[in-house]
Scaffold this motif. Structure first.
Motif, PDB file in Angstrom:
ATOM      1  N   ILE A   1      15.377  -5.872  -6.071  1.00 35.41           N
ATOM      2  CA  ILE A   1      15.262  -4.609  -5.335  1.00 35.41           C
ATOM      3  C   ILE A   1      14.419  -4.772  -4.073  1.00 35.41           C
ATOM      4  N   THR A   2      14.830  -4.058  -3.012  1.00 36.94           N
ATOM      5  CA  THR A   2      14.051  -3.907  -1.791  1.00 36.94           C
ATOM      6  C   THR A   2      13.677  -2.438  -1.650  1.00 36.94           C
ATOM      7  N   ASN A   3      12.421  -2.107  -1.898  1.00 39.34           N
ATOM      8  CA  ASN A   3      11.963  -0.741  -1.694  1.00 39.34           C
ATOM      9  C   ASN A   3      11.510  -0.487  -0.266  1.00 39.34           C
ATOM     10  N   LEU A   4      10.969  -1.526   0.378  1.00 38.60           N
ATOM     11  CA  LEU A   4      10.483  -1.401   1.748  1.00 38.60           C
ATOM     12  C   LEU A   4      10.788  -2.673   2.522  1.00 38.60           C
ATOM     13  N   SER A   5      10.966  -2.541   3.843  1.00 35.69           N
ATOM     14  CA  SER A   5      11.084  -3.712   4.717  1.00 35.69           C
ATOM     15  C   SER A   5      10.604  -3.324   6.102  1.00 35.69           C
TER      16      SER A   5
ATOM     17  N   PHE B   1      -2.284   9.912 -11.585  1.00 39.05           N
ATOM     18  CA  PHE B   1      -2.354   9.390 -12.956  1.00 39.05           C
ATOM     19  C   PHE B   1      -2.299   7.867 -12.948  1.00 39.05           C
ATOM     20  N   TYR B   2      -1.519   7.299 -12.020  1.00 36.10           N
ATOM     21  CA  TYR B   2      -1.492   5.839 -11.874  1.00 36.10           C
ATOM     22  C   TYR B   2      -2.155   5.447 -10.550  1.00 36.10           C
ATOM     23  N   HIS B   3      -1.420   4.980  -9.560  1.00 37.14           N
ATOM     24  CA  HIS B   3      -2.011   4.315  -8.403  1.00 37.14           C
ATOM     25  C   HIS B   3      -2.134   5.257  -7.208  1.00 37.14           C
ATOM     26  N   GLY B   4      -3.085   4.933  -6.328  1.00 38.35           N
ATOM     27  CA  GLY B   4      -3.149   5.638  -5.060  1.00 38.35           C
ATOM     28  C   GLY B   4      -1.974   5.243  -4.178  1.00 38.35           C
ATOM     29  N   ILE B   5      -1.810   3.928  -3.935  1.00 48.77           N
ATOM     30  CA  ILE B   5      -0.678   3.372  -3.205  1.00 48.77           C
ATOM     31  C   ILE B   5      -0.042   2.298  -4.073  1.00 48.77           C
ATOM     32  N   ASP B   6       1.266   2.353  -4.273  1.00 56.62           N
ATOM     33  CA  ASP B   6       1.972   1.382  -5.122  1.00 56.62           C
ATOM     34  C   ASP B   6       3.225   0.916  -4.406  1.00 56.62           C
ATOM     35  N   ILE B   7       3.292  -0.385  -4.083  1.00 61.17           N
ATOM     36  CA  ILE B   7       4.429  -0.981  -3.378  1.00 61.17           C
ATOM     37  C   ILE B   7       4.969  -2.133  -4.218  1.00 61.17           C
ATOM     38  N   TYR B   8       6.288  -2.133  -4.447  1.00 65.87           N
ATOM     39  CA  TYR B   8       6.924  -3.164  -5.279  1.00 65.87           C
ATOM     40  C   TYR B   8       8.216  -3.624  -4.630  1.00 65.87           C
ATOM     41  N   ASN B   9       8.364  -4.920  -4.448  1.00 66.37           N
ATOM     42  CA  ASN B   9       9.613  -5.514  -3.955  1.00 66.37           C
ATOM     43  C   ASN B   9       9.959  -6.761  -4.752  1.00 66.37           C
ATOM     44  N   GLU B  10      11.258  -7.025  -4.888  1.00 70.33           N
ATOM     45  CA  GLU B  10      11.738  -8.321  -5.373  1.00 70.33           C
ATOM     46  C   GLU B  10      12.647  -8.995  -4.344  1.00 70.33           C
ATOM     47  N   ASN B  11      12.772  -8.377  -3.183  1.00 69.80           N
ATOM     48  CA  ASN B  11      13.630  -8.892  -2.121  1.00 69.80           C
ATOM     49  C   ASN B  11      13.189  -8.235  -0.822  1.00 69.80           C
ATOM     50  N   GLY B  12      13.686  -8.729   0.302  1.00 69.08           N
ATOM     51  CA  GLY B  12      13.378  -8.132   1.587  1.00 69.08           C
ATOM     52  C   GLY B  12      12.065  -8.630   2.154  1.00 69.08           C
ATOM     53  N   THR B  13      11.858  -8.349   3.444  1.00 67.71           N
ATOM     54  CA  THR B  13      10.675  -8.816   4.156  1.00 67.71           C
ATOM     55  C   THR B  13       9.920  -7.642   4.760  1.00 67.71           C
ATOM     56  N   ILE B  14       8.686  -7.498   4.355  1.00 66.77           N
ATOM     57  CA  ILE B  14       7.746  -6.622   5.052  1.00 66.77           C
ATOM     58  C   ILE B  14       7.068  -7.497   6.093  1.00 66.77           C
ATOM     59  N   SER B  15       7.400  -7.286   7.354  1.00 65.44           N
ATOM     60  CA  SER B  15       6.892  -8.159   8.411  1.00 65.44           C
ATOM     61  C   SER B  15       5.429  -7.915   8.712  1.00 65.44           C
TER      62      SER B  15
END
Length: 209
Positions: A12-16, A30-44
């Motif tokens: 998955i690519t959530n952000l790029s 309840f969980y995170h302030g900021i939560d970012i998860y990727n398994e693909n794609g490039t955040i430059s």
């Protein structure tokens, strides 16, 4: 979570591209302030906070109502792909409480023995680095400390990373009141990891857990 790009699926690519989160007040998730998860794609370029105004990220002090971390970034992979964060600046954030987990948590790795490298910065580069700097990370007091580490980075499996963890905390307000480690950075399996840790202020005086 307060701000989340964290759908989980193989590849998955959530952000790029360029990602900026700043000038935000994030409270009582309840969980995170900021939560970012990727398994693909490039955040430059990942920018969390800023020199003029970072993010104020606070949870409750109860493990019943707070289960996550202040900032959590995961650059994972699969047999067919891997996530890349080319560079990042995580700076001037205030991260308070989080009694169940770490304050700032930047993790990566591809568990498969594939050619796809999960990336958090590039070893050998002078610019493609995950900078974690000038952050204020604390539990409220020794009776109700942060649940794990103040700042945590790791790259495991098939991957590479370069972290620079500098100038966090001050002499008057150090990283403090945590159950785990003030700053921890690790690599494992086939990962290549470079970590620079310098000029941080840490008070582990009440860490008796």
């Amino acid at each position: 979570s307060n701000i989340a790009f964290n759908d989980v699926a193989s590849g998955i690519t959530n952000l790029s591209g360029t990602v900026t989160i700043t000038r935000s007040t994030l409270r009582n998730a309840f969980y995170h302030g900021i939560d970012i998860y990727n398994e693909n794609g490039t955040i430059s370029d990942l920018i969390l906070g800023g020199s003029s105004a970072g993010n104020a990220i606070n949870s409750t002090t109860s493990t019943v109502s707070s289960k996550g971390s202040g900032i959590k970034v995961r650059a994972n992979g699969s047999a067919s792909s891997a996530s890349v964060v080319t560079k990042a600046t995580i700076t001037h954030n205030s991260v308070m409480n989080y009694p169940s987990d770490s304050g700032i948590k930047i993790l990566g790795g591809n568990a498969t023995l594939a050619a796809h490298l999960s990336t958090l910065g590039i070893p050998g580069s002078g610019t493609d680095i995950i900078f974690i700097t000038n952050n204020d990370v604390r539990g409220p007091n020794s009776a109700t400390p942060m649940g794990s580490n103040a700042i945590e980075t790791a790259m495991t499996g098939t991957g590479r990373a370069k972290f620079s963890i500098t100038n966090n905390g001050t002499a008057t307000t150090p990283l403090q009141h945590f159950k785990g480690i003030g700053i921890t950075s690790s690599g494992g399996n086939r990962a290549q990891v470079v970590t620079i840790v310098t000029n941080n202020f840490i008070d582990g005086g009440d860490n008796i857990f």
